[in-house]
Design an enzyme around this catalytic site. Sequence first.
Site, PDB file in Angstrom:
ATOM      1  N   GLU A  32     -13.985 -11.404 -56.948  1.00 52.33           N
ATOM      2  CA  GLU A  32     -14.711 -10.137 -57.028  1.00 52.33           C
ATOM      3  C   GLU A  32     -14.784  -9.404 -55.693  1.00 52.33           C
ATOM      4  O   GLU A  32     -14.897  -8.182 -55.654  1.00 52.33           O
ATOM      5  CB  GLU A  32     -16.113 -10.362 -57.587  1.00 52.33           C
ATOM      6  CG  GLU A  32     -16.139 -10.740 -59.069  1.00 52.33           C
ATOM      7  CD  GLU A  32     -15.965 -12.233 -59.313  1.00 52.33           C
ATOM      8  OE1 GLU A  32     -15.670 -12.978 -58.354  1.00 52.33           O
ATOM      9  OE2 GLU A  32     -16.130 -12.670 -60.475  1.00 52.33           O
ATOM     10  N   PHE A  38     -29.286 -18.908 -66.967  1.00 49.34           N
ATOM     11  CA  PHE A  38     -27.946 -19.244 -66.505  1.00 49.34           C
ATOM     12  C   PHE A  38     -27.265 -18.006 -65.923  1.00 49.34           C
ATOM     13  O   PHE A  38     -27.210 -16.957 -66.555  1.00 49.34           O
ATOM     14  CB  PHE A  38     -27.110 -19.814 -67.663  1.00 49.34           C
ATOM     15  CG  PHE A  38     -25.693 -20.117 -67.255  1.00 49.34           C
ATOM     16  CD1 PHE A  38     -25.426 -21.082 -66.294  1.00 49.34           C
ATOM     17  CD2 PHE A  38     -24.630 -19.431 -67.810  1.00 49.34           C
ATOM     18  CE1 PHE A  38     -24.122 -21.355 -65.889  1.00 49.34           C
ATOM     19  CE2 PHE A  38     -23.328 -19.700 -67.415  1.00 49.34           C
ATOM     20  CZ  PHE A  38     -23.070 -20.665 -66.451  1.00 49.34           C
ATOM     21  N   GLN A  39     -26.752 -18.136 -64.708  1.00 52.79           N
ATOM     22  CA  GLN A  39     -26.074 -17.056 -63.979  1.00 52.79           C
ATOM     23  C   GLN A  39     -26.945 -15.817 -63.790  1.00 52.79           C
ATOM     24  O   GLN A  39     -26.445 -14.701 -63.693  1.00 52.79           O
ATOM     25  CB  GLN A  39     -24.743 -16.702 -64.643  1.00 52.79           C
ATOM     26  CG  GLN A  39     -23.769 -17.883 -64.582  1.00 52.79           C
ATOM     27  CD  GLN A  39     -22.336 -17.494 -64.873  1.00 52.79           C
ATOM     28  OE1 GLN A  39     -22.071 -16.585 -65.651  1.00 52.79           O
ATOM     29  NE2 GLN A  39     -21.403 -18.201 -64.262  1.00 52.79           N
ATOM     30  N   LYS A  47     -27.394  -7.697 -70.489  1.00 52.50           N
ATOM     31  CA  LYS A  47     -26.499  -7.900 -71.623  1.00 52.50           C
ATOM     32  C   LYS A  47     -27.053  -7.234 -72.881  1.00 52.50           C
ATOM     33  O   LYS A  47     -26.310  -6.608 -73.642  1.00 52.50           O
ATOM     34  CB  LYS A  47     -26.308  -9.400 -71.854  1.00 52.50           C
ATOM     35  CG  LYS A  47     -25.183  -9.722 -72.816  1.00 52.50           C
ATOM     36  CD  LYS A  47     -24.837 -11.206 -72.797  1.00 52.50           C
ATOM     37  CE  LYS A  47     -23.667 -11.489 -73.724  1.00 52.50           C
ATOM     38  NZ  LYS A  47     -23.276 -12.913 -73.683  1.00 52.50           N
ATOM     39  N   MET A  82      -7.815 -12.336 -32.319  1.00 55.77           N
ATOM     40  CA  MET A  82      -8.822 -11.588 -31.586  1.00 55.77           C
ATOM     41  C   MET A  82      -9.893 -12.519 -31.014  1.00 55.77           C
ATOM     42  O   MET A  82     -10.381 -12.299 -29.903  1.00 55.77           O
ATOM     43  CB  MET A  82      -9.462 -10.522 -32.491  1.00 55.77           C
ATOM     44  CG  MET A  82     -10.404  -9.590 -31.765  1.00 55.77           C
ATOM     45  SD  MET A  82      -9.600  -8.756 -30.382  1.00 55.77           S
ATOM     46  CE  MET A  82      -9.091  -7.222 -31.155  1.00 55.77           C
TER      47      MET A  82
END
Lengths: 192, 584
Positions: B62, B124-125, B174, B486
């Site tokens: 993501e 959950f999540q 949802k 760097m």
Amino acid sequence: MLHTFVAYVEDKPGVLTRVASLFRRLNINIISLTVGRSERTGYSRMTIVAEASDQAGHRIRASLYKLEDVAEVDDISGISAVTRELALIKVAANAENRSGVFELAEVFRARIVDLAPESMMIEITGVESKIEGLIQVLNERENRVLEVCRSGKMTMRRGHHTSRVLRAMGVSAEPSPSDRESNESPSSEEPE
Amino acid sequence: MTHGQSEFDPEVLTRLTGAELLWATLVGEGVTEVFGYPGGAILPAYDALRKFPIRHILVRHEQGAAHMADGYARASGKVGVAIATSGPGATNLVTGIATAMMDSIPIVCITGQVSSKVLGTDAFQEIDITGITLPVTKHNFLVSRAEEIAPAIRAAFQIAQSGRPGPVLVDITKDAQQATAIFDFAGAKPRAYAPHPMLHCTDQKLHQAAELIRKAERPVILAGHGILQARAGEQVRNLAERMQIPIGMTLLGLGAFPASHPLNMGMMGMHGESWVNQAIQEADLLIACGMRFDDRVIGTPATYATKAKKIHIEIDPAEINKNIAVDVALVGDLREVLEQLLPLLPGRDGSAWLRLIEASKGTAAVRDIRNLPDSGHLYAAHVMHDLWRITEGRAIVATDVGQHQMWEAQYYHHDFPRTLITSGGLGTMGFALPAGIGAKFACPDREVWVIAGDGGFQMTASELATIAQEKLKINIAVINNGYLGMVRQWQEFFYERNYQSTPLVSPDFVKLADAHGIRGAAVRTRAELENVVNEARAHDGPFLINFMVEQEDSVYPMIPAGRALHEMIRRPDQNPLIETPQDS
Ligand SMILES: Cc1ncc(C[n+]2csc(CCOP(=O)(O)OP(=O)(O)O)c2C)c(N)n1
Ligand SMILES: [Mg+2]
């Protein structure tokens, strides 16, 4: 210095977090913050007092305005305004030493709002120094202070007074709000 | 049906599910591509996608989705859209959102959220993504009712693009996706955009600024990202040409004003050209256009351009006097402010100051590395220079973060706006590959080069699979120096060459490309470079070049963090004040 902001914010969940988070991100400590309904439907009014450098006022106000839920921000640090705080103070008091507390309340124009066998509750409104004065005197007595609940500062600009009105009220003349508005932003960008 | 016409006419009020409302609103906002990754809490939205003319690009992480939306926005000037599920999908977006926030990039991120009935129960999540992203978004929304979806999405688009742009996140439960509501696109229009109340650009201020500009003997324009955001390239050009004022560029400003323009001195700041920084230190007037005096360009506030008056033209009032105190602030849209300022500026002879700057270049400007004798080594600077020459400066280049990023900025001369896509404010490694993918979707007909270090490339290399799946013609240059270059450079300069944890063992990038069905080749000498680059360009598909460059090369000049602009480090073993042709 102490900065005082009055902000109108949308009355919905999360707005307080957004405002508080802004101060946290700038590493500025909020001294007091009061929120309540305002005269505008759907908007709450906040009074925020914070300790920050003299130059910080502009950035805080500008950053507050960047929050989507903030409708109006007034920086009233150093402006002629009425500031009040409310405190509830519970002190230890019994039948023997109650009367002294009544006397003190009288002197401080405070009210006794609860009386129990072992304690009393005082309600006091006023400027910070007045409330702190009362607490100090109470601490010097045998009436121990048991609990203090303070509202934090609430502030409102005074109306547009002529200096004569202010003198009559015993308040020193300060630049009127409109004068200040017109030279505030411009001068704030001159390096101090 | 993958993407046909939308079944939903925005003119007709129809009852839709929240999921359909989401897509219908995005279609209404002109969205044609979204970058995303599905999961349970966003599944209703994915289920409805087939009914809408929107192309979904399946990313591999993501973070990549957010960077792609970002690259899309930077290349096109439009809003980029990323979509992810709740919990880990949402948290994976955060680095990409923060990257967009720091660089003021308009993206809208949509996340699924657990049902409103279980919000706050550690379902959950479930993750508080509006809480997590509060400091790294311009604004965010938690939407728990289908009715709120269209207004939230439309407001998100307005907020993302208006004023100083930035990322907006919309978290949709949802059950809101599953419930239904009437789709009323017009009715969901947000209230009119209200400009920041502290914008301030009065006639008096304009006259003050004009007066300073007219009187200045050694003025410099500081050209920043705001020029691109406000589409003010022409106005800045008019200002510079009419008043004969030299221009220094910020990293994110590159491309906003043509590199080849005689008044363009080049990049300022930590790895900027010595003469640009010197001109800033000597200037008696700085005209900052859409830049924010970042610490990477000012060195230290106390030592910055002490002889100069400063005019700051900027849309964000919170930037005024933040790092550098200014004398006149014109707070507003750069383009509008310049339109008002220009009529007050009749013209001026600036040749004396320009000659002085030219002289200050000394031999430092003699950097035509093309003509250097080939020592057998391949320098990253060569790669950038040659890529610039071969692509005629016309490619869109997405760079990662590190030495190669600075060399790109120094040697790929951007003449065209929105051709450099790079993470400036946050300096996010792993940005280049996904951002380049986003840029390619925004500009499918343009040549796109991703230039990444061997370190940063590996942070998001999984997006090679996205390139393969989407059959994108993108050219990838991995600048392989075997180090987190760097950081190694800082260790060399400031930590007694203690190369702790910076040497890097990498996979064979050509084989890695091959495993994705992507053609590749390694380049070890300068002699091979041009042929391979041309092979890559001619190839009808993605191509990866593994440039095996000099390992312990450093970016010069460099202003150490916390030092003044004139205290720069030059190439060692030579007169420190003169950069010779060998310096490249
Ligand atoms: C996500 C992230 N982690 C760490 C850093 C710190 N950092 C800045 S440059 C750099 C080295 C980059 O190495 P590489 O990608 O090989 O590029 P090079 O400098 O060698 O060109 C690192 C680790 C960063 N900018 N971003
Ligand atoms: Mg490297």
